[in-house]
Design an enzyme around this catalytic site. Structure first.
Site, PDB file in Angstrom:
ATOM      1  N   ALA A   1       0.812  -1.210   0.000  1.00 53.23           N
ATOM      2  CA  ALA A   1       0.000   0.000   0.000  1.00 53.23           C
ATOM      3  C   ALA A   1       0.852   1.269   0.000  1.00 53.23           C
ATOM      4  O   ALA A   1       1.449   1.634   1.023  1.00 53.23           O
ATOM      5  CB  ALA A   1      -0.930  -0.010   1.210  1.00 53.23           C
TER       6      ALA A   1
ATOM      7  N   GLU B   1      -2.494   6.821  -2.113  1.00 52.87           N
ATOM      8  CA  GLU B   1      -3.475   7.454  -1.218  1.00 52.87           C
ATOM      9  C   GLU B   1      -4.392   8.339  -2.058  1.00 52.87           C
ATOM     10  O   GLU B   1      -4.060   8.656  -3.204  1.00 52.87           O
ATOM     11  CB  GLU B   1      -2.750   8.349  -0.196  1.00 52.87           C
ATOM     12  CG  GLU B   1      -1.766   7.590   0.643  1.00 52.87           C
ATOM     13  CD  GLU B   1      -1.105   8.472   1.696  1.00 52.87           C
ATOM     14  OE1 GLU B   1      -1.380   9.692   1.734  1.00 52.87           O
ATOM     15  OE2 GLU B   1      -0.321   7.912   2.476  1.00 52.87           O
ATOM     16  N   PRO B   2      -5.496   8.806  -1.468  1.00 58.21           N
ATOM     17  CA  PRO B   2      -6.375   9.692  -2.244  1.00 58.21           C
ATOM     18  C   PRO B   2      -5.606  10.894  -2.820  1.00 58.21           C
ATOM     19  O   PRO B   2      -5.866  11.312  -3.942  1.00 58.21           O
ATOM     20  CB  PRO B   2      -7.428  10.125  -1.223  1.00 58.21           C
ATOM     21  CG  PRO B   2      -7.487   8.989  -0.247  1.00 58.21           C
ATOM     22  CD  PRO B   2      -6.083   8.454  -0.155  1.00 58.21           C
TER      23      PRO B   2
ATOM     24  N   ARG C   1     -12.589 -15.509 -42.352  1.00 55.32           N
ATOM     25  CA  ARG C   1     -13.734 -14.667 -42.739  1.00 55.32           C
ATOM     26  C   ARG C   1     -13.683 -14.272 -44.224  1.00 55.32           C
ATOM     27  O   ARG C   1     -12.674 -13.720 -44.692  1.00 55.32           O
ATOM     28  CB  ARG C   1     -13.729 -13.402 -41.874  1.00 55.32           C
ATOM     29  CG  ARG C   1     -14.808 -12.413 -42.185  1.00 55.32           C
ATOM     30  CD  ARG C   1     -16.150 -12.902 -41.722  1.00 55.32           C
ATOM     31  NE  ARG C   1     -17.157 -11.847 -41.832  1.00 55.32           N
ATOM     32  CZ  ARG C   1     -18.454 -12.055 -41.732  1.00 55.32           C
ATOM     33  NH1 ARG C   1     -18.903 -13.282 -41.499  1.00 55.32           N
ATOM     34  NH2 ARG C   1     -19.289 -11.059 -41.842  1.00 55.32           N
TER      35      ARG C   1
ATOM     36  N   ILE D   1     -10.799  -5.874 -36.738  1.00 53.83           N
ATOM     37  CA  ILE D   1     -10.751  -6.962 -37.728  1.00 53.83           C
ATOM     38  C   ILE D   1     -11.945  -7.903 -37.554  1.00 53.83           C
ATOM     39  O   ILE D   1     -12.445  -8.475 -38.510  1.00 53.83           O
ATOM     40  CB  ILE D   1      -9.389  -7.708 -37.619  1.00 53.83           C
ATOM     41  CG1 ILE D   1      -8.273  -6.786 -38.128  1.00 53.83           C
ATOM     42  CG2 ILE D   1      -9.409  -9.038 -38.378  1.00 53.83           C
ATOM     43  CD1 ILE D   1      -6.865  -7.285 -37.888  1.00 53.83           C
TER      44      ILE D   1
ATOM     45  N   GLY E   1     -14.921  -6.969 -36.697  1.00 57.42           N
ATOM     46  CA  GLY E   1     -16.187  -6.311 -37.000  1.00 57.42           C
ATOM     47  C   GLY E   1     -17.122  -6.356 -35.800  1.00 57.42           C
ATOM     48  O   GLY E   1     -16.674  -6.286 -34.644  1.00 57.42           O
TER      49      GLY E   1
ATOM     50  N   GLU F   1       0.592   1.201 -11.407  1.00 56.58           N
ATOM     51  CA  GLU F   1       2.035   1.195 -11.093  1.00 56.58           C
ATOM     52  C   GLU F   1       2.805   2.246 -11.888  1.00 56.58           C
ATOM     53  O   GLU F   1       3.826   1.971 -12.497  1.00 56.58           O
ATOM     54  CB  GLU F   1       2.617  -0.214 -11.289  1.00 56.58           C
ATOM     55  CG  GLU F   1       1.888  -1.196 -10.396  1.00 56.58           C
ATOM     56  CD  GLU F   1       2.690  -2.401 -10.010  1.00 56.58           C
ATOM     57  OE1 GLU F   1       3.905  -2.407 -10.225  1.00 56.58           O
ATOM     58  OE2 GLU F   1       2.081  -3.330  -9.467  1.00 56.58           O
TER      59      GLU F   1
ATOM     60  N   GLU G   1       2.023   8.799 -18.762  1.00 58.48           N
ATOM     61  CA  GLU G   1       2.646  10.127 -18.896  1.00 58.48           C
ATOM     62  C   GLU G   1       3.847  10.257 -17.969  1.00 58.48           C
ATOM     63  O   GLU G   1       4.852  10.885 -18.323  1.00 58.48           O
ATOM     64  CB  GLU G   1       1.626  11.238 -18.576  1.00 58.48           C
ATOM     65  CG  GLU G   1       0.475  11.365 -19.551  1.00 58.48           C
ATOM     66  CD  GLU G   1      -0.533  10.226 -19.460  1.00 58.48           C
ATOM     67  OE1 GLU G   1      -0.552   9.523 -18.433  1.00 58.48           O
ATOM     68  OE2 GLU G   1      -1.274  10.023 -20.438  1.00 58.48           O
TER      69      GLU G   1
END
Ligand SMILES: Cc1cc2nc3c(=O)[nH]c(=O)nc-3n(C[C@H](O)[C@H](O)[C@H](O)COP(=O)(O)OP(=O)(O)OC[C@H]3O[C@@H](n4cnc5c(N)ncnc54)[C@H](O)[C@@H]3O)c2cc1C
Length: 391
Positions: free
Chosen positions: A127, A130-131, A270, A339, A341, A365, A369
């Site tokens: 941990a 944090e906010p 296909r 591819i 569709g 993690e 940026e």
């Protein structure tokens, strides 16, 4: 110069690939909600993985593990990530691998905390976030103050993986009143039943992952639960994340590899306007771009992991590997959907889930940026040195 894997790792790769095809991929359609891996299924997978000798495979042999190292762990995780059942962080049976910070414990701490993980009777969380502090570890506001022979922890952590099932975790907290980079950070082992420690959630992500909030209210841990010395927290967290970011790169490689395989299969089968899709330049262009992207990302992840095994772990190489693999994962899965569709966006088709799972890997993690910032700063330092050297 040899860019091929050694025979031992090729064998590991092949064995795990067969296990994934045989035991994991069928679960995507067999279990009612592929985002929830039932306990009995996980226990069954764990037994099989132990029988195969792949339990605790990345743990050094001196601590009772498989000693396969970073590159070995990456090879296994890449294969395991080809399947989307549950959350990759549940390891899909490949458990026993702790957050690497636990290798820094002293002998007494190792016996109490690392041993049970390697045996399979415990799991852990790590941990840092944090906010108010995600990419920016300097903004951590959870505080630990020494009171007699105990540390009193106060604060909260957010987005923590695996907290509900873990018996203990490592919590990074500030142990002085400094500011920014000057702030002293320390790492503590906090056991699940410690008074004052509460776990909230789960909060579900758009992919398979579930995360938890942790709160600490005058939560007291004994001084012997400090890892290393006061002030070691920043280094311990940074070193741990260097290793686990490579694993995040492996998740992206596995998802992208499966998406490319599905895209090629569909393009071969296909027919549109009387010809197979694979014969069309627009489709070949997407498949060849994905193949090249994936090869480049794999090379970055493997070479960084190999360097780590040789004790040359390097922030630039890890940032480049994690960042490129995550971006490539998104691009390759997106092209595979195109591819396919309409069938590519159906909720009961695996590509849709892969698209959602992959998205978070560009953030977790350390986000894209910030890794690019690390890469650019590193190159800038090198080029300034070269400039000074030339002048
Ligand atoms: C599924 C999941 C599992 C997680 N598990 C854990 C866990 O077990 N333990 C744990 O500690 N954390 C965990 N996290 C937290 C995760 O590591 C953070 O979410 C991540 O580091 C980003 O932090 P943040 O969300 O606060 O974003 P912020 O740091 O607020 O960034 C927000 C945005 O701004 C960008 N940004 C930030 N700084 C800069 C800058 N200097 N220049 C340019 N752009 C910038 C970022 O790239 C991002 O796009 C988890 C998150 C998720 C989603």
């Amino acid at each position: 110069m040899n860019f091929e894997l050694p025979d031992e790792l090729l064998l590991v790769q092949q064995t795990v690939r067969e296990f994934v095809e045989d035991a994991l991929i069928p679960l995507e359609t067999e279990i009612p909600d592929p985002e929830e891996l039932p306990d009995e299924t996980r226990a069954h997978l764990e037994r099989r993985v132990k029988e195969m000798g792949f339990w605790a495979l990345s743990v050094p042999e001196e601590y009772g593990g498989g000693g396969l190292g970073q590159l070995g762990a990456i090879i296994v995780l890449e294969q395991v990530s080809r399947c989307v059942v549950g959350d990759i962080r549940d390891s899909r049976g490949f458990g026993g691998n702790p957050w690497p910070v636990l290798y820094e414990l002293n002998q007494e701490q190792r016996d109490r905390f690392l041993g049970p993980i390697v045996e399979g009777s415990a799991s852990d969380f790590f941990a840092v976030t944090e906010p108010g502090a995600g990419n920016d570890m300097n903004a951590i506001s959870t505080r630990a103050t020494l009171e007699g022979d105990q540390w009193a922890i106060n604060g909260s952590k957010s987005f923590i993986t695996g907290a509900r099932t873990a018996q203990f975790g490592v919590v990074v907290a500030a142990t002085d009143a400094g500011v920014g980079r000057e702030r002293e950070l320390s790492a503590f082992l906090v056991e699940r039943d410690t008074p004052g420690f509460e776990i909230w959630g789960p909060h579900r992500t758009m992919g398979g992952a579930r995360v938890y909030e942790l709160t600490f209210t005058n939560c007291r841990v004994p001084t012997e639960n400090l890892i290393g010395e006061p002030g070691d927290g920043r280094r311990l967290a940074a070193e741990t994340l260097l290793q686990t970011r490579l694993r995040q790169g492996a998740y992206s490689l596995g998802l992208a590899q499966r998406a490319l395989e599905l895209a090629v299969k569909h393009a071969v089968e296909r027919l549109t306007f009387g010809r197979r899709l694979i014969e069309r330049g627009a489709i070949q262009e997407m498949i060849s771009a994905s193949s090249g992207d994936l090869r480049a990302a794999r090379l970055c992840v493997y070479t960084a992991a190999h360097a780590a095994d040789e004790g040359r772990i390097d922030q630039l190489a890890v940032a480049r590997a994690k960042c490129l693999a995550a971006a490539v994962g998104s691009r390759v899965i997106d092209r595979a959907i195109q591819i396919h569709g309409g069938s590519g966006v159906m909720r009961d088709f695996v590509l849709e889930r892969m698209y959602r799972d992959q998205r978070g890997l560009r953030i977790t993690e350390g986000s894209e940026e910030v890794h690019k910032w690390v890469i650019a700063r590193s190159l800038l330092r090198t080029s300034s040195r070269e400039y000074v050297g030339q002048s």
